[in-house]
Design a protein around this motif. Structure first.
Motif, PDB file in Angstrom:
ATOM      1  N   GLU A   5       1.000  -1.148  -0.150  1.00  0.00           N
ATOM      2  CA  GLU A   5       0.067   0.001  -0.067  1.00  0.00           C
ATOM      3  C   GLU A   5       0.898   1.201   0.022  1.00  0.00           C
ATOM      4  OE1 GLU A   5      -3.809  -0.621   2.773  1.00  0.00           O
ATOM      5  OE2 GLU A   5      -2.456  -1.976   3.192  1.00  0.00           O
ATOM      6  N   ALA A   6       2.111   1.218   0.523  1.00  0.00           N
ATOM      7  CA  ALA A   6       2.748   2.196   0.514  1.00  0.00           C
ATOM      8  C   ALA A   6       4.435   2.004   0.674  1.00  0.00           C
ATOM      9  CB  ALA A   6       2.518   3.145   1.897  1.00  0.00           C
ATOM     10  N   VAL A   7       4.969   2.968   0.039  1.00  0.00           N
ATOM     11  CA  VAL A   7       6.679   2.815   0.033  1.00  0.00           C
ATOM     12  C   VAL A   7       7.096   3.844   0.375  1.00  0.00           C
ATOM     13  CG1 VAL A   7       8.519   2.565  -1.658  1.00  0.00           C
ATOM     14  CG2 VAL A   7       6.534   1.202  -1.975  1.00  0.00           C
ATOM     15  N   VAL A   8       8.248   3.731   1.195  1.00  0.00           N
ATOM     16  CA  VAL A   8       8.798   5.047   1.726  1.00  0.00           C
ATOM     17  C   VAL A   8      10.091   4.935   1.531  1.00  0.00           C
ATOM     18  CG1 VAL A   8       9.543   6.350   3.675  1.00  0.00           C
ATOM     19  CG2 VAL A   8       7.317   5.084   3.911  1.00  0.00           C
ATOM     20  N   LYS A  27      -2.081  -0.407   7.458  1.00  0.00           N
ATOM     21  CA  LYS A  27      -1.508  -0.490   5.980  1.00  0.00           C
ATOM     22  C   LYS A  27       0.102  -1.199   5.940  1.00  0.00           C
ATOM     23  CE  LYS A  27      -3.728   4.115   4.537  1.00  0.00           C
ATOM     24  NZ  LYS A  27      -4.367   3.370   3.453  1.00  0.00           N
ATOM     25  N   LYS A  28      -0.123  -1.819   4.845  1.00  0.00           N
ATOM     26  CA  LYS A  28       1.392  -2.511   4.515  1.00  0.00           C
ATOM     27  C   LYS A  28       2.241  -1.586   4.103  1.00  0.00           C
ATOM     28  CE  LYS A  28      -0.158  -6.677   5.711  1.00  0.00           C
ATOM     29  NZ  LYS A  28       0.714  -7.457   6.746  1.00  0.00           N
ATOM     30  N   VAL A  29       3.439  -1.528   4.415  1.00  0.00           N
ATOM     31  CA  VAL A  29       4.240  -0.305   4.044  1.00  0.00           C
ATOM     32  C   VAL A  29       5.667  -1.275   3.742  1.00  0.00           C
ATOM     33  CG1 VAL A  29       5.614   1.583   4.742  1.00  0.00           C
ATOM     34  CG2 VAL A  29       3.157   1.079   5.713  1.00  0.00           C
ATOM     35  N   VAL A  30       6.510  -0.585   3.030  1.00  0.00           N
ATOM     36  CA  VAL A  30       7.826  -0.964   2.518  1.00  0.00           C
ATOM     37  C   VAL A  30       8.788   0.059   2.774  1.00  0.00           C
ATOM     38  CG1 VAL A  30       9.408  -2.151   0.799  1.00  0.00           C
ATOM     39  CG2 VAL A  30       6.950  -2.939   1.121  1.00  0.00           C
ATOM     40  N   MET A  31       9.582  -0.138   3.658  1.00  0.00           N
ATOM     41  CA  MET A  31      10.670   0.854   3.905  1.00  0.00           C
ATOM     42  C   MET A  31      11.799   0.671   3.075  1.00  0.00           C
ATOM     43  SD  MET A  31      12.233   3.777   4.979  1.00  0.00           S
ATOM     44  CE  MET A  31      11.164   4.270   6.432  1.00  0.00           C
ATOM     45  N   VAL A  32      12.620   1.511   2.013  1.00  0.00           N
ATOM     46  CA  VAL A  32      13.670   1.338   1.448  1.00  0.00           C
ATOM     47  C   VAL A  32      14.752   2.153   1.758  1.00  0.00           C
ATOM     48  CG1 VAL A  32      14.463   1.381  -0.887  1.00  0.00           C
ATOM     49  CG2 VAL A  32      12.286   0.788  -0.576  1.00  0.00           C
TER      50      VAL A  32
END
Length: 458
Positions: A5-8, A27-32
């Motif tokens: 749902e979200a990418v940071v 929310k499902k979040v991916v931190m890069v």
């Protein structure tokens, strides 16, 4: 391809805080994050906290005195202490996100494929593609290195980030750049025991600051043995045996300085390299920052930018407030914007520290205000005498028509605490008389506000 749902992109203050808030909301979040040495962002790894740790250690060392070798041993211990603190904070920041069931942390370099797709070149050599409804850019800023011959090639040249890993205290330090970062390092290394020379091309010292207060800062630095050379151009840097030779062009002719370390402190630029923003339809400003509106939305409607990369004031607490603005849109009532965050204070951790909020006298008059000025020498503050730091000047600018505080400049011990009182009063629209007549504990630096605002020059 992994859908989320979200990418940071970027583990800075705004990004990591937003990731936690979105995850807490389900929310499902991916931190890069590009590097495993940067979990938690610039502040805790290569900026605010490690430098303040060294600033504190330097002041303790200065009070102890001793030979240069004794100072050098204390400096090495301070670097080791700083490293332990940074490692601990980095680990805590990583696990705070990575251990959350709704957050995935990917270590690698992210770049846009389009407005909804991000490619990640993983640090271990693998690749990942992400698809997300919302993407947030929080990649910070990087040091600017001017095109001076020999600068990049020298073994003795450091940036503010790499200087923090220098284990041997330099007997002589040359700092290129007379801005806030340069002056903070100058004060810190002078306290550790280095002979410090600052070179800047401009004629004015701290040109953005009130002239009276800037003059007081310069006088204090020079009394501590820090040499500030103005109207100087750095022509080249060459390496000698154990030191660098810095060739200067001055109004009096050519000059060469030698030092065991040279710090480049010529500013920072938004870190957008490698993001391929054009693929997502994200535009940049003329100064190279990500273009945003007052809600921090970019020119791509599903992409936001926060912190230094968005081109605002380069402070961790601005990145945090950027998070509040974005969260207000996504999870709140949308009322927070960059236009209504109020006066922004800042501090430069010299010895003593300098802090400011709002307008200078010159700026206020230029904007058409009729002003009243309040000034107080720090030697008149009892707590400054107790601390044996009776150095500096307090100055406040007041709207003569409304009695509201337009700005304040505090060059004194503990100014970084007192300035927050002034920010609160300004945001609340309080007249200066509230601070003048307030009851403060004694002895404290904040009680100086009684005397400062009692010294109004009509």
């Amino acid at each position: 391809m992994k859908k989320t749902e979200a990418v940071v992109i970027g583990f800075g203050k705004g990004g990591k805080t937003l990731a936690g808030a979105l995850a807490a909301a389900g929310k499902k979040v991916v931190m890069v994050e590009r590097s495993d040495k940067m979990y938690g962002g610039t502040c805790i790894n290569v900026a605010c906290l490690p430098t303040k740790s060294l600033v504190h250690s330097a002041m303790l060392s200065a009070a102890m005195g001793g030979s240069f070798e004794e100072k050098a041993r204390r400096y090495q211990m301070a670097i080791e202490q700083k490293n332990r603190m940074t490692q601990m904070l980095r680990g805590k920041n990583y696990h705070k996100l990575a251990d959350h069931p709704n957050i995935t942390v990917l270590t690698g370099e992210g770049s846009f494929l389009d407005a909804h797709h991000v490619a990640v070149a993983l640090q271990d050599g693998g690749k990942e593609e992400l698809e997300a409804d919302q993407i947030f850019i929080n990649t910070g800023a990087r040091p600017f290195v001017p095109p001076i011959p020999g600068l990049k090639e020298s073994r003795y040249v450091y940036l503010s980030e790499t200087m923090l890993d220098l284990e041997r205290l330099p007997e002589r330090l040359i700092i290129i750049g007379g801005g806030y970062i340069g002056m903070e390092f100058a004060s810190m290394y002078a306290n550790f025991g280095s002979q410090v020379t600052v070179v800047q091309d401009g004629a004015a010292f701290l040109p953005r600051e009130d002239e009276e207060v800037a003059a007081a800062v310069l006088e204090s630095l020079e009394k501590r043995g820090i040499q500030v050379l103005r109207r100087v151009q750095v022509e080249s840097v060459t390496d000698g045996d154990g030191h660098a030779e810095v060739s200067l062009s001055t109004s009096d002719g050519e000059r060469t300085l030698s030092a065991e370390a040279v710090l480049v402190a010529t500013g920072r630029r938004p870190n957008v390299a490698g993001l391929h923003l054009e693929a997502a339809g994200v535009e940049l400003t003329e100064r190279g920052a990500v273009k945003t509106d007052e809600h921090l939305r970019t020119t791509a409607p599903n992409i936001w930018a926060m912190g230094d990369v968005a081109g605002g004031l380069q402070f961790t607490y601005i990145s945090l407030d950027d998070y509040r603005i974005v969260k207000s849109q996504l999870l709140g009532d949308g009322s927070r914007t960059t236009a209504n965050r109020g006066a922004v204070p800042y501090s430069v951790f010299l010895d003593p520290p300098f802090s400011r909020v709002g307008l200078s006298e010159k700026e206020a008059r230029a904007q058409g205000y009729a002003v009243k000025i309040a000034k107080l020498p720090v030697a008149a503050i009892p707590k400054a005498q107790v601390l044996q730091k009776p150095v500096g000047l307090l100055k406040a600018v007041i709207d003569a028509d409304t009695n509201r505080i337009l700005g304040a400049h505090l060059f004194c011990e503990e100014s970084y605490e007192v300035i927050n009182i002034l920010k609160l009063a300004m945001d609340a629209g309080l007249p200066y008389t509230v601070l003048r007549d307030n009851i403060y504990t004694h002895p404290t630096m904040s009680e100086a506000l009684n005397d400062l605002f009692n010294a109004i020059q009509e």
